[in-house]
Design a protein around this motif. Structure first.
Motif, PDB file in Angstrom:
ATOM      1  N   LYS A 178       0.817  -1.213   0.000  1.00 27.33           N
ATOM      2  CA  LYS A 178       0.000   0.000   0.000  1.00 27.33           C
ATOM      3  C   LYS A 178       0.852   1.266   0.000  1.00 27.33           C
ATOM      4  O   LYS A 178       0.332   2.352  -0.103  1.00 27.33           O
ATOM      5  CB  LYS A 178      -0.911   0.037   1.232  1.00 27.33           C
ATOM      6  N   GLY A 179       2.158   1.134   0.175  1.00 30.66           N
ATOM      7  CA  GLY A 179       3.010   2.316   0.209  1.00 30.66           C
ATOM      8  C   GLY A 179       2.923   3.059   1.530  1.00 30.66           C
ATOM      9  O   GLY A 179       3.142   4.261   1.596  1.00 30.66           O
ATOM     10  N   SER A 180       2.589   2.348   2.586  1.00 33.15           N
ATOM     11  CA  SER A 180       2.457   2.945   3.911  1.00 33.15           C
ATOM     12  C   SER A 180       3.129   2.022   4.914  1.00 33.15           C
ATOM     13  O   SER A 180       3.304   0.840   4.667  1.00 33.15           O
ATOM     14  CB  SER A 180       0.975   3.091   4.263  1.00 33.15           C
TER      15      SER A 180
ATOM     16  N   ILE B 244      -8.485   4.594  -8.814  1.00 34.08           N
ATOM     17  CA  ILE B 244      -8.314   3.429  -7.933  1.00 34.08           C
ATOM     18  C   ILE B 244      -6.905   3.480  -7.360  1.00 34.08           C
ATOM     19  O   ILE B 244      -5.956   3.770  -8.066  1.00 34.08           O
ATOM     20  CB  ILE B 244      -8.492   2.116  -8.728  1.00 34.08           C
ATOM     21  N   MET B 245      -6.774   3.140  -6.083  1.00 38.09           N
ATOM     22  CA  MET B 245      -5.449   3.083  -5.473  1.00 38.09           C
ATOM     23  C   MET B 245      -5.245   1.693  -4.888  1.00 38.09           C
ATOM     24  O   MET B 245      -5.667   1.402  -3.786  1.00 38.09           O
ATOM     25  CB  MET B 245      -5.336   4.145  -4.371  1.00 38.09           C
ATOM     26  N   ASP B 246      -4.647   0.806  -5.668  1.00 35.13           N
ATOM     27  CA  ASP B 246      -4.358  -0.537  -5.196  1.00 35.13           C
ATOM     28  C   ASP B 246      -3.336  -1.171  -6.138  1.00 35.13           C
ATOM     29  O   ASP B 246      -3.414  -0.981  -7.336  1.00 35.13           O
ATOM     30  CB  ASP B 246      -5.623  -1.395  -5.178  1.00 35.13           C
ATOM     31  N   TYR B 247      -2.389  -1.873  -5.561  1.00 36.25           N
ATOM     32  CA  TYR B 247      -1.392  -2.553  -6.385  1.00 36.25           C
ATOM     33  C   TYR B 247      -0.848  -3.721  -5.597  1.00 36.25           C
ATOM     34  O   TYR B 247      -0.517  -3.571  -4.421  1.00 36.25           O
ATOM     35  CB  TYR B 247      -0.239  -1.606  -6.769  1.00 36.25           C
ATOM     36  N   SER B 248      -0.798  -4.895  -6.202  1.00 36.88           N
ATOM     37  CA  SER B 248      -0.287  -6.080  -5.535  1.00 36.88           C
ATOM     38  C   SER B 248       0.959  -6.561  -6.247  1.00 36.88           C
ATOM     39  O   SER B 248       1.048  -6.506  -7.471  1.00 36.88           O
ATOM     40  CB  SER B 248      -1.333  -7.193  -5.531  1.00 36.88           C
TER      41      SER B 248
END
Length: 82
Positions: free
Chosen positions: A18-20, A74-78
């Motif tokens: 999530k970049g967090s 959309i903010m999501d990346y796997s």
């Protein structure tokens, strides 16, 4: 969703990035991790070494994915590791 790098290797680690760093680690001890465990940002402690062409392909794909997600708001990346 597909694997950018076709390979005979089995995926043995999966990450939900999530970049967090807030709450972004898995609660399971190392000995309880298996192929179904979804790891998080702070669990990613690997160094990736790719051939130059693979690295370029990877960067292009991430850029395309990010552009698409941005267009769709959309903010999501796997990211999955083999």
């Amino acid at each position: 969703m597909g694997n950018l790098f076709c390979t005979e290797h089995t995926i043995h680690r999966r990450f939900d990035l999530k970049g967090s760093s807030l709450g972004r680690s898995t609660d399971k001890p190392e000995e309880e991790l298996d192929a179904s465990t979804i790891l998080k940002d702070l669990d990613l402690n690997f160094i990736f070494r790719l051939q130059k062409s693979w690295f370029q392909d990877f960067c292009r794909q991430v850029d395309r994915d990010c552009e698409f997600l941005e267009q769709e708001r959309i903010m999501d990346y796997s990211l999955q590791g083999t």
